[in-house]
Scaffold this motif. Sequence first.
Motif, PDB file in Angstrom:
ATOM      1  N   ALA A   1      58.214 -38.165  57.498  1.00  0.00           N
ATOM      2  CA  ALA A   1      58.274 -39.584  57.856  1.00  0.00           C
ATOM      3  C   ALA A   1      57.410 -39.831  59.086  1.00  0.00           C
ATOM      4  O   ALA A   1      57.093 -38.906  59.849  1.00  0.00           O
ATOM      5  CB  ALA A   1      59.711 -39.994  58.139  1.00  0.00           C
TER       6      ALA A   1
ATOM      7  N   ARG B   1      68.587 -41.675  53.388  1.00  0.00           N
ATOM      8  CA  ARG B   1      67.709 -41.607  52.204  1.00  0.00           C
ATOM      9  C   ARG B   1      66.238 -41.803  52.580  1.00  0.00           C
ATOM     10  O   ARG B   1      65.528 -42.633  52.009  1.00  0.00           O
ATOM     11  CB  ARG B   1      68.136 -42.643  51.162  1.00  0.00           C
ATOM     12  CG  ARG B   1      69.604 -42.602  50.761  1.00  0.00           C
ATOM     13  CD  ARG B   1      69.845 -43.392  49.492  1.00  0.00           C
ATOM     14  NE  ARG B   1      69.228 -44.705  49.519  1.00  0.00           N
ATOM     15  CZ  ARG B   1      69.866 -45.848  49.781  1.00  0.00           C
ATOM     16  NH1 ARG B   1      71.159 -45.821  50.053  1.00  0.00           N
ATOM     17  NH2 ARG B   1      69.227 -46.996  49.764  1.00  0.00           N
TER      18      ARG B   1
ATOM     19  N   ASP C   1      70.066 -31.731  50.917  1.00  0.00           N
ATOM     20  CA  ASP C   1      68.633 -32.024  50.888  1.00  0.00           C
ATOM     21  C   ASP C   1      67.902 -30.823  51.485  1.00  0.00           C
ATOM     22  O   ASP C   1      68.076 -30.505  52.666  1.00  0.00           O
ATOM     23  CB  ASP C   1      68.344 -33.284  51.702  1.00  0.00           C
ATOM     24  CG  ASP C   1      66.896 -33.746  51.608  1.00  0.00           C
ATOM     25  OD1 ASP C   1      65.990 -32.892  51.527  1.00  0.00           O
ATOM     26  OD2 ASP C   1      66.665 -34.966  51.650  1.00  0.00           O
TER      27      ASP C   1
ATOM     28  N   GLU D   1      57.685 -42.882  54.991  1.00  0.00           N
ATOM     29  CA  GLU D   1      58.363 -44.062  55.510  1.00  0.00           C
ATOM     30  C   GLU D   1      58.262 -44.109  57.033  1.00  0.00           C
ATOM     31  O   GLU D   1      58.200 -43.083  57.708  1.00  0.00           O
ATOM     32  CB  GLU D   1      59.831 -44.079  55.090  1.00  0.00           C
ATOM     33  CG  GLU D   1      60.023 -44.415  53.627  1.00  0.00           C
ATOM     34  CD  GLU D   1      61.461 -44.756  53.283  1.00  0.00           C
ATOM     35  OE1 GLU D   1      61.692 -45.801  52.666  1.00  0.00           O
ATOM     36  OE2 GLU D   1      62.368 -43.957  53.610  1.00  0.00           O
TER      37      GLU D   1
ATOM     38  N   ASP E   1      60.763 -49.038  57.869  1.00  0.00           N
ATOM     39  CA  ASP E   1      61.525 -48.879  56.628  1.00  0.00           C
ATOM     40  C   ASP E   1      62.969 -48.482  56.916  1.00  0.00           C
ATOM     41  O   ASP E   1      63.882 -48.832  56.162  1.00  0.00           O
ATOM     42  CB  ASP E   1      60.871 -47.815  55.743  1.00  0.00           C
ATOM     43  CG  ASP E   1      59.450 -48.183  55.366  1.00  0.00           C
ATOM     44  OD1 ASP E   1      59.257 -49.211  54.681  1.00  0.00           O
ATOM     45  OD2 ASP E   1      58.517 -47.465  55.769  1.00  0.00           O
TER      46      ASP E   1
ATOM     47  N   ARG F   1      64.985 -30.384  52.514  1.00  0.00           N
ATOM     48  CA  ARG F   1      64.125 -30.714  53.657  1.00  0.00           C
ATOM     49  C   ARG F   1      64.933 -30.706  54.950  1.00  0.00           C
ATOM     50  O   ARG F   1      64.481 -30.214  55.990  1.00  0.00           O
ATOM     51  CB  ARG F   1      63.468 -32.074  53.460  1.00  0.00           C
ATOM     52  CG  ARG F   1      62.641 -32.219  52.187  1.00  0.00           C
ATOM     53  CD  ARG F   1      62.213 -33.669  52.016  1.00  0.00           C
ATOM     54  NE  ARG F   1      63.371 -34.555  51.989  1.00  0.00           N
ATOM     55  CZ  ARG F   1      63.311 -35.882  52.195  1.00  0.00           C
ATOM     56  NH1 ARG F   1      62.153 -36.459  52.452  1.00  0.00           N
ATOM     57  NH2 ARG F   1      64.413 -36.623  52.139  1.00  0.00           N
TER      58      ARG F   1
ATOM     59  N   SER G   1      62.381 -41.184  52.732  1.00  0.00           N
ATOM     60  CA  SER G   1      61.325 -40.633  51.880  1.00  0.00           C
ATOM     61  C   SER G   1      60.087 -40.317  52.710  1.00  0.00           C
ATOM     62  O   SER G   1      59.864 -40.908  53.776  1.00  0.00           O
ATOM     63  CB  SER G   1      60.951 -41.629  50.777  1.00  0.00           C
ATOM     64  OG  SER G   1      62.058 -41.886  49.934  1.00  0.00           O
ATOM     65  N   ALA G   2      59.277 -39.412  52.224  1.00  0.00           N
ATOM     66  CA  ALA G   2      58.018 -39.068  52.889  1.00  0.00           C
ATOM     67  C   ALA G   2      57.161 -40.319  53.038  1.00  0.00           C
ATOM     68  O   ALA G   2      57.061 -41.138  52.121  1.00  0.00           O
ATOM     69  CB  ALA G   2      57.275 -38.009  52.088  1.00  0.00           C
TER      70      ALA G   2
ATOM     71  N   LEU H   1      60.829 -34.520  57.574  1.00  0.00           N
ATOM     72  CA  LEU H   1      60.881 -35.088  56.225  1.00  0.00           C
ATOM     73  C   LEU H   1      59.574 -35.775  55.865  1.00  0.00           C
ATOM     74  O   LEU H   1      59.497 -36.484  54.865  1.00  0.00           O
ATOM     75  CB  LEU H   1      62.033 -36.101  56.127  1.00  0.00           C
ATOM     76  CG  LEU H   1      63.408 -35.658  56.623  1.00  0.00           C
ATOM     77  CD1 LEU H   1      64.439 -36.740  56.340  1.00  0.00           C
ATOM     78  CD2 LEU H   1      63.825 -34.340  56.013  1.00  0.00           C
TER      79      LEU H   1
END
Length: 253
Positions: free
Chosen positions: A126, A100, A48, A105, A170, A50, A102-103, A124
């Motif tokens: 988050a 996993r 990843d 979260e 999340d 990021r 995500s932006a 990331l």
Amino acid sequence: MLKSPNQQQTAQFSRSLFMPSETQDGCDYNGLRQNMVDDQVRPVEVNDPRILTAMRTLPRELAVPPAERGFAYADRTLPLGDGRYLAQPMITGRLVQSARISAGERVLVVAAGTGYLASVVACLDAQVVALESDSALIAQGHAYTEQVAPGVLWYHGPLADGAPENAPFDVILFDGAITDIPAFCIGQIATGGRVAGMMSKAGGTCSSFLAEPDQVITADGSAGAFEGWAIRLGFDSPAPLIPELLPAPAFAF
């Protein structure tokens, strides 16, 4: 409860942690940081971009006690004091990737220590809440994230209680190994959320895990009673246990 460390403590740790470290001991920490990613993190299939960018950038040497800075980029777990540790880099990279994230979260990092893992997650994009019970660690962690990931919100309280004032999340991510998923998780996880970390198994080995609530689906399609966790295990690696979340010793005659 939501709490910022004592201002004097934070200022003290800020001065000690954030003096330019290259000028203190002559180490090329930036070079060591790049080698850490190339030699330890990328070879274990962390891909990843990021995460790789975060780990190439964040000053890991400032997230450990001064006596350990020479080992900050070594393939080893480092002591933070009082039975707490900073996991080796490859565990951090693989664990964050397996979650996993995500932006946007909302992520709760449990046993956040000095804030390195929380800072990687914040990179990331988050929304990160860092839960810590140790006053000394939270002062150091707040000083660290204030410099490198100022969006991280610190929550001071027992690790077994989570951060109810900021729930639901999340992702609930444990910075260290546990033997069971704490009870607070089911009450603080969002619909469709997941719990991640390292799970200690019999014999002392640990495996990464990703868990989702296993719930009865009612006739109208909504989630009903909680029936346990659907757990998927991933990579195996030694990992430091979180002492505060170990089960109480069984009483024996």
